[in-house]
Design a protein around this motif. Structure first.
Motif, PDB file in Angstrom:
ATOM      1  N   GLY A  26      24.113  -1.402   1.288  1.00  0.00           N
ATOM      2  CA  GLY A  26      23.561  -0.062   1.327  1.00  0.00           C
ATOM      3  C   GLY A  26      22.929   0.360   0.035  1.00  0.00           C
ATOM      4  O   GLY A  26      22.441   1.456  -0.056  1.00  0.00           O
ATOM      5  N   SER A  27      22.905  -0.467  -0.987  1.00  0.00           N
ATOM      6  CA  SER A  27      22.350  -0.017  -2.255  1.00  0.00           C
ATOM      7  C   SER A  27      20.849   0.100  -2.148  1.00  0.00           C
ATOM      8  O   SER A  27      20.183  -0.693  -1.496  1.00  0.00           O
ATOM      9  CB  SER A  27      22.703  -1.001  -3.377  1.00  0.00           C
ATOM     10  OG  SER A  27      22.015  -2.204  -3.205  1.00  0.00           O
ATOM     11  N   THR A  28      20.299   1.120  -2.793  1.00  0.00           N
ATOM     12  CA  THR A  28      18.867   1.354  -2.741  1.00  0.00           C
ATOM     13  C   THR A  28      18.092   0.196  -3.315  1.00  0.00           C
ATOM     14  O   THR A  28      17.026  -0.173  -2.817  1.00  0.00           O
ATOM     15  CB  THR A  28      18.536   2.652  -3.511  1.00  0.00           C
ATOM     16  OG1 THR A  28      19.278   3.720  -2.940  1.00  0.00           O
ATOM     17  CG2 THR A  28      17.056   2.966  -3.434  1.00  0.00           C
ATOM     18  N   ALA A  35      12.124  -4.098   1.721  1.00  0.00           N
ATOM     19  CA  ALA A  35      11.146  -3.339   2.475  1.00  0.00           C
ATOM     20  C   ALA A  35       9.746  -3.477   1.909  1.00  0.00           C
ATOM     21  O   ALA A  35       9.540  -3.511   0.698  1.00  0.00           O
ATOM     22  CB  ALA A  35      11.555  -1.860   2.497  1.00  0.00           C
ATOM     23  N   ALA A  36       8.748  -3.566   2.814  1.00  0.00           N
ATOM     24  CA  ALA A  36       7.354  -3.603   2.381  1.00  0.00           C
ATOM     25  C   ALA A  36       6.875  -2.215   1.979  1.00  0.00           C
ATOM     26  O   ALA A  36       5.940  -2.074   1.205  1.00  0.00           O
ATOM     27  CB  ALA A  36       6.474  -4.160   3.501  1.00  0.00           C
ATOM     28  N   GLY A  37       7.471  -1.184   2.555  1.00  0.00           N
ATOM     29  CA  GLY A  37       7.189   0.199   2.189  1.00  0.00           C
ATOM     30  C   GLY A  37       8.498   0.900   1.936  1.00  0.00           C
ATOM     31  O   GLY A  37       9.559   0.282   1.923  1.00  0.00           O
ATOM     32  N   GLN A  38       8.443   2.194   1.742  1.00  0.00           N
ATOM     33  CA  GLN A  38       9.666   2.928   1.447  1.00  0.00           C
ATOM     34  C   GLN A  38       9.553   4.347   1.971  1.00  0.00           C
ATOM     35  O   GLN A  38       8.495   4.986   1.873  1.00  0.00           O
ATOM     36  CB  GLN A  38       9.925   2.959  -0.056  1.00  0.00           C
ATOM     37  CG  GLN A  38      11.221   3.658  -0.443  1.00  0.00           C
ATOM     38  CD  GLN A  38      11.468   3.627  -1.939  1.00  0.00           C
ATOM     39  OE1 GLN A  38      10.712   3.021  -2.683  1.00  0.00           O
ATOM     40  NE2 GLN A  38      12.525   4.284  -2.379  1.00  0.00           N
ATOM     41  N   MET A  39      10.655   4.848   2.541  1.00  0.00           N
ATOM     42  CA  MET A  39      10.699   6.245   2.925  1.00  0.00           C
ATOM     43  C   MET A  39      10.676   7.123   1.684  1.00  0.00           C
ATOM     44  O   MET A  39      11.404   6.878   0.731  1.00  0.00           O
ATOM     45  CB  MET A  39      11.972   6.524   3.720  1.00  0.00           C
ATOM     46  CG  MET A  39      12.141   7.990   4.052  1.00  0.00           C
ATOM     47  SD  MET A  39      13.633   8.306   5.010  1.00  0.00           S
ATOM     48  CE  MET A  39      13.521  10.091   5.189  1.00  0.00           C
ATOM     49  N   LYS A  40       9.843   8.159   1.700  1.00  0.00           N
ATOM     50  CA  LYS A  40       9.805   9.120   0.598  1.00  0.00           C
ATOM     51  C   LYS A  40      10.643  10.355   0.930  1.00  0.00           C
ATOM     52  O   LYS A  40      11.383  10.847   0.080  1.00  0.00           O
ATOM     53  CB  LYS A  40       8.362   9.523   0.307  1.00  0.00           C
ATOM     54  CG  LYS A  40       7.504   8.386  -0.217  1.00  0.00           C
ATOM     55  CD  LYS A  40       6.051   8.798  -0.365  1.00  0.00           C
ATOM     56  CE  LYS A  40       5.846   9.873  -1.408  1.00  0.00           C
ATOM     57  NZ  LYS A  40       4.420  10.224  -1.569  1.00  0.00           N
ATOM     58  N   SER A  41      10.504  10.837   2.165  1.00  0.00           N
ATOM     59  CA  SER A  41      11.268  12.038   2.543  1.00  0.00           C
ATOM     60  C   SER A  41      11.196  12.229   4.049  1.00  0.00           C
ATOM     61  O   SER A  41      10.298  11.716   4.724  1.00  0.00           O
ATOM     62  CB  SER A  41      10.708  13.280   1.847  1.00  0.00           C
ATOM     63  OG  SER A  41       9.375  13.540   2.278  1.00  0.00           O
ATOM     64  N   LEU A  42      12.178  12.959   4.566  1.00  0.00           N
ATOM     65  CA  LEU A  42      12.114  13.406   5.954  1.00  0.00           C
ATOM     66  C   LEU A  42      11.149  14.582   6.023  1.00  0.00           C
ATOM     67  O   LEU A  42      11.327  15.574   5.316  1.00  0.00           O
ATOM     68  CB  LEU A  42      13.503  13.829   6.431  1.00  0.00           C
ATOM     69  CG  LEU A  42      13.570  14.458   7.815  1.00  0.00           C
ATOM     70  CD1 LEU A  42      13.242  13.446   8.902  1.00  0.00           C
ATOM     71  CD2 LEU A  42      14.951  15.076   8.060  1.00  0.00           C
ATOM     72  N   SER A  43      10.137  14.484   6.860  1.00  0.00           N
ATOM     73  CA  SER A  43       9.222  15.606   7.045  1.00  0.00           C
ATOM     74  C   SER A  43       9.842  16.639   7.987  1.00  0.00           C
ATOM     75  O   SER A  43       9.987  17.807   7.631  1.00  0.00           O
ATOM     76  CB  SER A  43       7.874  15.129   7.595  1.00  0.00           C
ATOM     77  OG  SER A  43       7.016  16.237   7.839  1.00  0.00           O
ATOM     78  N   GLY A 214      16.363  -2.359   5.833  1.00  0.00           N
ATOM     79  CA  GLY A 214      15.527  -3.491   5.485  1.00  0.00           C
ATOM     80  C   GLY A 214      14.046  -3.206   5.502  1.00  0.00           C
ATOM     81  O   GLY A 214      13.296  -3.753   4.699  1.00  0.00           O
ATOM     82  N   MET A 215      13.586  -2.344   6.425  1.00  0.00           N
ATOM     83  CA  MET A 215      12.152  -2.091   6.554  1.00  0.00           C
ATOM     84  C   MET A 215      11.709  -0.763   5.959  1.00  0.00           C
ATOM     85  O   MET A 215      10.526  -0.595   5.658  1.00  0.00           O
ATOM     86  CB  MET A 215      11.737  -2.141   8.028  1.00  0.00           C
ATOM     87  CG  MET A 215      11.817  -3.512   8.656  1.00  0.00           C
ATOM     88  SD  MET A 215      11.069  -3.529  10.306  1.00  0.00           S
ATOM     89  CE  MET A 215      11.456  -5.202  10.816  1.00  0.00           C
ATOM     90  N   MET A 216      12.633   0.194   5.824  1.00  0.00           N
ATOM     91  CA  MET A 216      12.242   1.521   5.373  1.00  0.00           C
ATOM     92  C   MET A 216      12.965   1.963   4.107  1.00  0.00           C
ATOM     93  O   MET A 216      12.730   3.055   3.616  1.00  0.00           O
ATOM     94  CB  MET A 216      12.472   2.544   6.489  1.00  0.00           C
ATOM     95  CG  MET A 216      11.674   2.252   7.756  1.00  0.00           C
ATOM     96  SD  MET A 216      11.909   3.502   9.041  1.00  0.00           S
ATOM     97  CE  MET A 216      11.160   4.919   8.252  1.00  0.00           C
ATOM     98  N   ALA A 217      13.845   1.116   3.587  1.00  0.00           N
ATOM     99  CA  ALA A 217      14.581   1.420   2.355  1.00  0.00           C
ATOM    100  C   ALA A 217      15.396   2.700   2.492  1.00  0.00           C
ATOM    101  O   ALA A 217      15.455   3.518   1.576  1.00  0.00           O
ATOM    102  CB  ALA A 217      13.639   1.498   1.156  1.00  0.00           C
ATOM    103  N   VAL A 218      16.029   2.872   3.652  1.00  0.00           N
ATOM    104  CA  VAL A 218      16.941   3.990   3.887  1.00  0.00           C
ATOM    105  C   VAL A 218      18.356   3.415   3.914  1.00  0.00           C
ATOM    106  O   VAL A 218      18.760   2.810   4.913  1.00  0.00           O
ATOM    107  CB  VAL A 218      16.642   4.706   5.215  1.00  0.00           C
ATOM    108  CG1 VAL A 218      17.627   5.848   5.447  1.00  0.00           C
ATOM    109  CG2 VAL A 218      15.213   5.215   5.238  1.00  0.00           C
ATOM    110  N   PRO A 219      19.132   3.546   2.860  1.00  0.00           N
ATOM    111  CA  PRO A 219      20.466   2.963   2.855  1.00  0.00           C
ATOM    112  C   PRO A 219      21.375   3.593   3.909  1.00  0.00           C
ATOM    113  O   PRO A 219      21.601   4.799   3.914  1.00  0.00           O
ATOM    114  CB  PRO A 219      20.987   3.254   1.440  1.00  0.00           C
ATOM    115  CG  PRO A 219      19.751   3.487   0.624  1.00  0.00           C
ATOM    116  CD  PRO A 219      18.783   4.146   1.556  1.00  0.00           C
TER     117      PRO A 219
END
Length: 346
Positions: A26-28, A35-43, A214-219
């Protein structure tokens, strides 16, 4: 809608010790490396409704949440939802201390309403932490809300905050709402609700973690073992013998999210088209949207938007709808940084 379903995302599950290790992960830093991309925030959270005025009236009368109905005339909506000719009327509710909550009412073509059982993968709910549970239950019953909890009354159960009184009900479209009674901390927003979180039902913990971490970098983390709790089962209207395990995490800038996997009960994956009443979704701001979508496409993730392509939503915004391993719709959004002249001086 072109339902290009692939089972790859839900069947490419790590097994044995690898799955156990992933569930303990679960570590960031590890998530970002994968992940190829990363979540920035929940809209915002999204819920498609049968009739916007009816659903708005329910949230206003029961919970004191007020929202304005607006026509959303962006011509990219049919491409984004893969629904040629569709139009959108919507309202954005601001939940106290939590995510925004978008109610969407699509028109212009046929729709097929649907409702999940709480134990079905793809089922979604908003968790409201409330000051006076009994008062809200009375209002919900007066509004003819369906009570899901066995016995129709609040239970003392283990929740994310420990033992608390709680109940689960449905809004007019069948969307799940869990109410948890909690003393509001100092400085909490006024009103019946003082904060909100999100909860979803997953098909498989390892596949869900592989997708989000793995795909969105959301631990997301949680125990590998299943457990039983008769009161929790009653809360969700399930047989007392059902077993469950959970993954939990935090969606920036600060919304808690929880995924629950059930076993020992019949389950049917719940997936509706974006326009169908009862369909749930999350809208998530990401960076490197192209890289994230390319990785998802290679993994067999169902890309919902027209031709599986990114949509130009105007002003540099691009987005796409995809389906997570559990049947939940996700709107992935890239928003360009504001011009340097518009950024505050450091």
């Amino acid at each position: 809608m072109n339902e290009l379903r692939s089972r790859t995302a839900s069947t490419s599950i790590l097994s044995g010790l690898a799955a156990a290790a992933l569930l303990a992960l679960g570590s960031t830093s590890v998530a970002q490396a994968q992940a190829a991309g990363q979540m920035k925030s929940l809209s915002h959270n999204i819920h498609a409704v049968n009739d916007l005025d009816t659903t708005l009236a329910f949230y206003r009368e029961v919970f004191g949440l007020d929202g304005r109905a607006n026509d959303f005339a962006n011509p990219a909506v049919p491409l984004l939802t893969n629904a040629p000719g569709v139009t959108l009327r919507m309202s954005m509710l601001s939940l106290p201390g939590g995510p925004r909550y978008e109610l969407t009412h699509f028109k212009g073509l046929e729709r097929q309403p649907g409702m999940a059982k709480y134990t079905d993968p793809g089922a979604a709910s908003v968790v409201f932490y409330v000051r006076d549970l009994d008062a809200l239950v009375a209002k919900a019953k007066n509004a003819k809300a369906t009570i899901v909890t066995t016995g129709g009354a609040p239970l003392h159960v283990m929740t994310a905050i420990g033992h608390a009184r709680s109940i689960v009900l449905r809004d007019p479209d069948g969307y799940f709402l869990q109410l948890v009674e909690e003393a509001a901390p100092a400085g909490a927003p006024a009103g019946a609700i003082h904060r909100a979180t999100l909860a979803f039902t997953m098909e498989d913990a390892a596949a869900t973690q592989k997708f989000y971490t793995g795909m969105m970098a959301v631990p997301l983390t949680g125990p590998t073992e299943f457990k039983k709790d008769a009161d929790v089962a009653k809360l969700f209207g399930a047989p007392e013998t059902v077993e469950f395990r959970k993954l939990s995490g935090m969606l920036p800038p600060g919304t808690a999210v929880e995924f629950t996997e059930f076993r020992g009960v019949p389950r049917t994956k719940f997936h509706l088209r974006v326009r169908d009443p009862g369909a749930a979704a999350m809208a998530i701001n990401v960076d490197n949207l192209e890289g994230m979508v390319a990785q998802m496409k290679a993994a067999g993730v169902n890309l919902i938007s027209a031709n599986g392509e990114l949509v130009d939503f105007g002003n540099g915004v691009r987005n796409i709808f995809v389906e997570d391993p559990n049947g939940l719709n996700l709107e992935l959004i890239y928003r360009p940084a504001p011009p340097a002249s518009a950024q505050p001086a450091r």
